[in-house]
Design a protein around this motif. Structure first.
Motif, PDB file in Angstrom:
ATOM      1  N   GLN A 252      32.234  47.162  82.894  1.00 29.62           N
ATOM      2  CA  GLN A 252      32.701  46.505  83.713  1.00 29.62           C
ATOM      3  C   GLN A 252      31.708  45.285  84.710  1.00 29.62           C
ATOM      4  OE1 GLN A 252      36.385  46.623  83.111  1.00 29.62           O
ATOM      5  NE2 GLN A 252      35.772  48.062  81.856  1.00 29.62           N
ATOM      6  N   ASN A 253      30.443  45.423  84.682  1.00 29.36           N
ATOM      7  CA  ASN A 253      30.302  44.724  85.938  1.00 29.36           C
ATOM      8  C   ASN A 253      29.230  43.284  85.584  1.00 29.36           C
ATOM      9  OD1 ASN A 253      31.438  46.016  87.859  1.00 29.36           O
ATOM     10  ND2 ASN A 253      29.926  47.553  87.691  1.00 29.36           N
ATOM     11  N   ASN A 254      29.436  42.693  85.210  1.00 29.68           N
ATOM     12  CA  ASN A 254      29.353  41.656  84.010  1.00 29.68           C
ATOM     13  C   ASN A 254      27.980  40.227  85.378  1.00 29.68           C
ATOM     14  OD1 ASN A 254      28.714  43.115  81.526  1.00 29.68           O
ATOM     15  ND2 ASN A 254      31.148  42.461  82.271  1.00 29.68           N
ATOM     16  N   PRO A 255      27.742  40.692  85.162  1.00 28.41           N
ATOM     17  CA  PRO A 255      26.766  39.700  86.847  1.00 28.41           C
ATOM     18  C   PRO A 255      26.995  38.528  86.434  1.00 28.41           C
ATOM     19  CG  PRO A 255      25.257  40.938  87.024  1.00 28.41           C
ATOM     20  CD  PRO A 255      26.342  41.796  86.032  1.00 28.41           C
ATOM     21  N   ASN A 256      26.133  37.584  85.179  1.00 22.65           N
ATOM     22  CA  ASN A 256      25.966  36.909  84.527  1.00 22.65           C
ATOM     23  C   ASN A 256      26.367  35.929  83.690  1.00 22.65           C
ATOM     24  OD1 ASN A 256      22.904  37.113  85.581  1.00 22.65           O
ATOM     25  ND2 ASN A 256      22.920  39.126  83.868  1.00 22.65           N
ATOM     26  N   SER A 257      26.541  34.943  83.920  1.00 19.55           N
ATOM     27  CA  SER A 257      28.618  34.384  83.210  1.00 19.55           C
ATOM     28  C   SER A 257      28.121  33.048  82.268  1.00 19.55           C
ATOM     29  CB  SER A 257      29.409  34.313  84.024  1.00 19.55           C
ATOM     30  OG  SER A 257      30.569  33.803  83.598  1.00 19.55           O
ATOM     31  N   LEU A 258      28.335  33.110  81.751  1.00 22.56           N
ATOM     32  CA  LEU A 258      28.177  30.905  80.479  1.00 22.56           C
ATOM     33  C   LEU A 258      28.643  30.585  80.475  1.00 22.56           C
ATOM     34  CD1 LEU A 258      25.205  30.923  79.031  1.00 22.56           C
ATOM     35  CD2 LEU A 258      27.278  31.014  77.715  1.00 22.56           C
ATOM     36  N   THR A 259      29.439  29.449  80.945  1.00 24.67           N
ATOM     37  CA  THR A 259      30.496  28.676  80.048  1.00 24.67           C
ATOM     38  C   THR A 259      29.610  27.657  79.641  1.00 24.67           C
ATOM     39  OG1 THR A 259      31.895  28.991  81.538  1.00 24.67           O
ATOM     40  CG2 THR A 259      32.740  27.345  80.253  1.00 24.67           C
ATOM     41  N   ILE A 260      30.822  27.418  77.752  1.00 20.83           N
ATOM     42  CA  ILE A 260      29.672  26.763  76.715  1.00 20.83           C
ATOM     43  C   ILE A 260      31.365  25.911  75.959  1.00 20.83           C
ATOM     44  CG2 ILE A 260      29.322  28.435  74.917  1.00 20.83           C
ATOM     45  CD1 ILE A 260      26.499  27.113  75.273  1.00 20.83           C
ATOM     46  N   ASP A 261      30.496  24.721  75.756  1.00 26.12           N
ATOM     47  CA  ASP A 261      31.727  24.389  74.748  1.00 26.12           C
ATOM     48  C   ASP A 261      31.502  25.347  73.367  1.00 26.12           C
ATOM     49  OD1 ASP A 261      32.086  22.531  72.004  1.00 26.12           O
ATOM     50  OD2 ASP A 261      32.330  21.392  73.719  1.00 26.12           O
ATOM     51  N   ARG A 262      32.345  25.508  72.640  1.00 23.55           N
ATOM     52  CA  ARG A 262      32.565  26.509  71.493  1.00 23.55           C
ATOM     53  C   ARG A 262      31.671  25.873  70.572  1.00 23.55           C
ATOM     54  NH1 ARG A 262      36.058  27.964  67.451  1.00 23.55           N
ATOM     55  NH2 ARG A 262      36.849  26.450  67.862  1.00 23.55           N
ATOM     56  N   LEU A 263      32.480  25.181  70.386  1.00 26.38           N
ATOM     57  CA  LEU A 263      32.014  24.708  68.865  1.00 26.38           C
ATOM     58  C   LEU A 263      30.518  24.041  68.707  1.00 26.38           C
ATOM     59  CD1 LEU A 263      35.064  21.977  67.354  1.00 26.38           C
ATOM     60  CD2 LEU A 263      34.076  24.330  66.723  1.00 26.38           C
ATOM     61  N   ALA A 264      30.093  23.168  69.713  1.00 22.89           N
ATOM     62  CA  ALA A 264      28.967  22.918  70.234  1.00 22.89           C
ATOM     63  C   ALA A 264      27.969  23.992  70.080  1.00 22.89           C
ATOM     64  CB  ALA A 264      28.276  22.481  71.181  1.00 22.89           C
ATOM     65  N   LEU A 265      28.311  25.141  70.434  1.00 23.50           N
ATOM     66  CA  LEU A 265      27.629  26.541  70.166  1.00 23.50           C
ATOM     67  C   LEU A 265      27.621  27.113  68.581  1.00 23.50           C
ATOM     68  CD1 LEU A 265      25.408  29.074  71.167  1.00 23.50           C
ATOM     69  CD2 LEU A 265      27.949  29.934  71.440  1.00 23.50           C
ATOM     70  N   LEU A 266      28.646  27.048  67.947  1.00 27.28           N
ATOM     71  CA  LEU A 266      28.982  27.410  66.839  1.00 27.28           C
ATOM     72  C   LEU A 266      28.133  26.447  66.047  1.00 27.28           C
ATOM     73  CD1 LEU A 266      30.312  28.855  64.661  1.00 27.28           C
ATOM     74  CD2 LEU A 266      32.789  27.421  64.871  1.00 27.28           C
ATOM     75  N   ASN A 267      28.182  25.430  65.839  1.00 23.79           N
ATOM     76  CA  ASN A 267      27.749  24.402  64.724  1.00 23.79           C
ATOM     77  C   ASN A 267      25.405  24.967  65.702  1.00 23.79           C
ATOM     78  OD1 ASN A 267      29.643  23.364  63.827  1.00 23.79           O
ATOM     79  ND2 ASN A 267      30.183  21.621  65.151  1.00 23.79           N
ATOM     80  N   ALA A 268      25.471  25.066  66.401  1.00 25.17           N
ATOM     81  CA  ALA A 268      24.305  24.906  66.743  1.00 25.17           C
ATOM     82  C   ALA A 268      23.589  26.296  65.999  1.00 25.17           C
ATOM     83  CB  ALA A 268      23.659  25.332  67.809  1.00 25.17           C
ATOM     84  N   LEU A 269      24.409  27.412  66.121  1.00 26.66           N
ATOM     85  CA  LEU A 269      24.191  28.329  65.439  1.00 26.66           C
ATOM     86  C   LEU A 269      24.625  28.874  63.823  1.00 26.66           C
ATOM     87  CD1 LEU A 269      26.373  30.835  67.217  1.00 26.66           C
ATOM     88  CD2 LEU A 269      23.919  31.151  66.790  1.00 26.66           C
ATOM     89  N   LYS A 270      24.946  27.505  63.363  1.00 25.21           N
ATOM     90  CA  LYS A 270      25.092  27.633  62.347  1.00 25.21           C
ATOM     91  C   LYS A 270      23.887  26.938  61.264  1.00 25.21           C
ATOM     92  CE  LYS A 270      30.129  27.537  61.046  1.00 25.21           C
ATOM     93  NZ  LYS A 270      31.101  26.785  60.816  1.00 25.21           N
ATOM     94  N   ARG A 271      23.837  25.652  62.327  1.00 23.98           N
ATOM     95  CA  ARG A 271      22.065  25.579  61.876  1.00 23.98           C
ATOM     96  C   ARG A 271      20.845  25.660  62.126  1.00 23.98           C
ATOM     97  NH1 ARG A 271      25.210  20.315  64.029  1.00 23.98           N
ATOM     98  NH2 ARG A 271      24.330  21.559  65.706  1.00 23.98           N
ATOM     99  N   VAL A 272      20.732  26.551  62.909  1.00 21.52           N
ATOM    100  CA  VAL A 272      19.320  27.555  63.668  1.00 21.52           C
ATOM    101  C   VAL A 272      19.797  28.918  62.570  1.00 21.52           C
ATOM    102  CG1 VAL A 272      18.494  28.992  65.428  1.00 21.52           C
ATOM    103  CG2 VAL A 272      19.597  26.811  65.591  1.00 21.52           C
ATOM    104  N   ALA A 273      20.704  29.365  62.874  1.00 29.02           N
ATOM    105  CA  ALA A 273      20.634  30.671  61.442  1.00 29.02           C
ATOM    106  C   ALA A 273      19.920  30.546  60.218  1.00 29.02           C
ATOM    107  CB  ALA A 273      21.878  31.078  61.400  1.00 29.02           C
TER     108      ALA A 273
END
Length: 374
Positions: A252-273
């Protein structure tokens, strides 16, 4: 009995229901379709021990009524090779010999008695009814199905949990590592109720619901449901057991919040993974004010990769590990250009939500972290 039917229409309906049939059945008759002719309507049924799927096609020149079972391969395989044309079925009611005539040929085989085909269980008098828009039902299955488990020890996790109230319907799925909760206010129940729809009928419905324009009716008791679409009726048995309290695992309490471009993260993950250890599929996310560093390494093969993705982050600088395939799955199933990742600390689950909310829909996905070695 005798009737004429369009080969394309027959093939279309048979293919839709044929996915119910298992490759190996304990009852030989479950290798068959059940054909039931009443006047100018031909009902077609396929079933396994848990699920029954029925549809119907209009026929012409019908002569006589009756039912028989026909081996699915005998009916489907030749149909796939035929161009669209009228087919004449001529069935001997005594010997159950089936003749199918087409443009320049015929084939024949022997059917089985239709009366031996298993019948669906009747619902109890206490059965409840639920009507929901086809697109809401479709979204609920699409958003959650990927997160269901294949767990023989905990069968309750092998389906989609429907939590029904007088205000909304909540679709939930979890495999113990990831969890999806979709709340829809576009449909509601008569009162408080719940059931677990198994993965197989959910997968069959996923293919059919996008083509539906009429609302879908679900009548259900504690064990079974009758799901009625415009041209199909499905009878399925629920997964038995008590679904875990899914809300209790959502931090319930999540003080750390991050907003990011979904496709940019998705494509980076696919490459790095690609460079992660195949056994763990671990990727590390290092979070700081304006960037996320996505990295992976496989010490055994001395390979590593690192990529920087811009983001907006509010919270303490931290590193957290996730299983790449699970995170990729989640990002693939969120319908939003940007996502928000909410965290409390690297040892607790991360919450991923779309930044743009769909109308009458509230979507939350959760992923358990992995331990980092450093």
């Amino acid at each position: 009995m005798k009737f004429v039917v369009s080969s394309a229409s027959l093939l279309n309906h048979l293919q839709a229901i044929s996915r119910v049939i298992n490759s190996k059945n304990t009852l030989p008759i479950l290798d068959c379709f059940l054909l039931d002719l009443k006047e100018n309507t031909l009902s077609l049924t396929a079933a396994d021990n848990e699920t029954r799927f029925e549809t119907w096609v209009e026929v012409t020149n019908a002569d006589g009524n009756g039912r028989l079972a026909i081996n699915a391969k005998n009916l489907l395989d030749p149909l796939r090779e035929l161009p669209d044309q009228p087919l004449t079925f001529d069935i001997n009611d005594e010997t159950l010999e089936v003749y199918i005539y087409y443009h320049n040929g015929k084939y024949n085989f022997v059917g089985l008695k239709g009366d031996e085909y298993p019948q669906p269980k009747e619902l109890k008098d206490s059965a409840m009814s639920l009507v929901l828009p086809a697109d809401t039902f479709s979204e609920g299955i699409n958003r959650t199905l990927f997160a269901t488990a294949d767990d023989e020890l905990r069968p309750v996790m092998n389906g989609i949990y429907f939590d029904i109230t007088a205000d909304n319907i909540i679709f939930v799925a979890s495999d113990g590592h990831k969890l999806v909760r979709m709340t829809s206010t576009a449909a509601k129940g008569e009162g408080r109720a719940s059931f677990i729809l198994p993965k197989k009928p959910a997968t069959l419905l996923k293919g059919l619901l996008p083509k539906e324009t009429q609302p879908v009716t679900i009548k259900f008791d504690e064990n079974n449901a009758y799901i009625t679409l415009a041209n199909y009726t499905m009878v399925c048995r629920f997964v038995e057991g008590r679904y875990p309290n899914y809300n209790s695992v959502i931090p319930q309490n999540n003080p750390n919040s991050l907003t990011i471009d979904r496709l940019a993260l998705l494509n980076a993950l696919k490459r790095v993974a690609v460079f992660s250890n195949p056994a763990s599929s671990l990727v590390k996310l290092q979070l700081s004010e304006d960037k996320m560093v996505v990295s992976a390494q496989d010490i055994d093969f001395l390979t590593a990769a690192e990529e920087v993705v811009p983001c907006a982050y509010q919270g303490t600088v931290m590193s957290i590990g996730f299983k790449a395939v699970f995170l990729i799955d989640i990002l693939n199933n969120i319908p939003s250009a940007d996502i928000r990742l909410e965290l409390s600390d690297p040892s607790r689950a991360g919450i991923i939500v779309p930044t743009e909310k769909e109308e009458e829909e509230d979507l939350l996905m959760l992923l358990m972290p992995m331990m980092l070695n450093d």
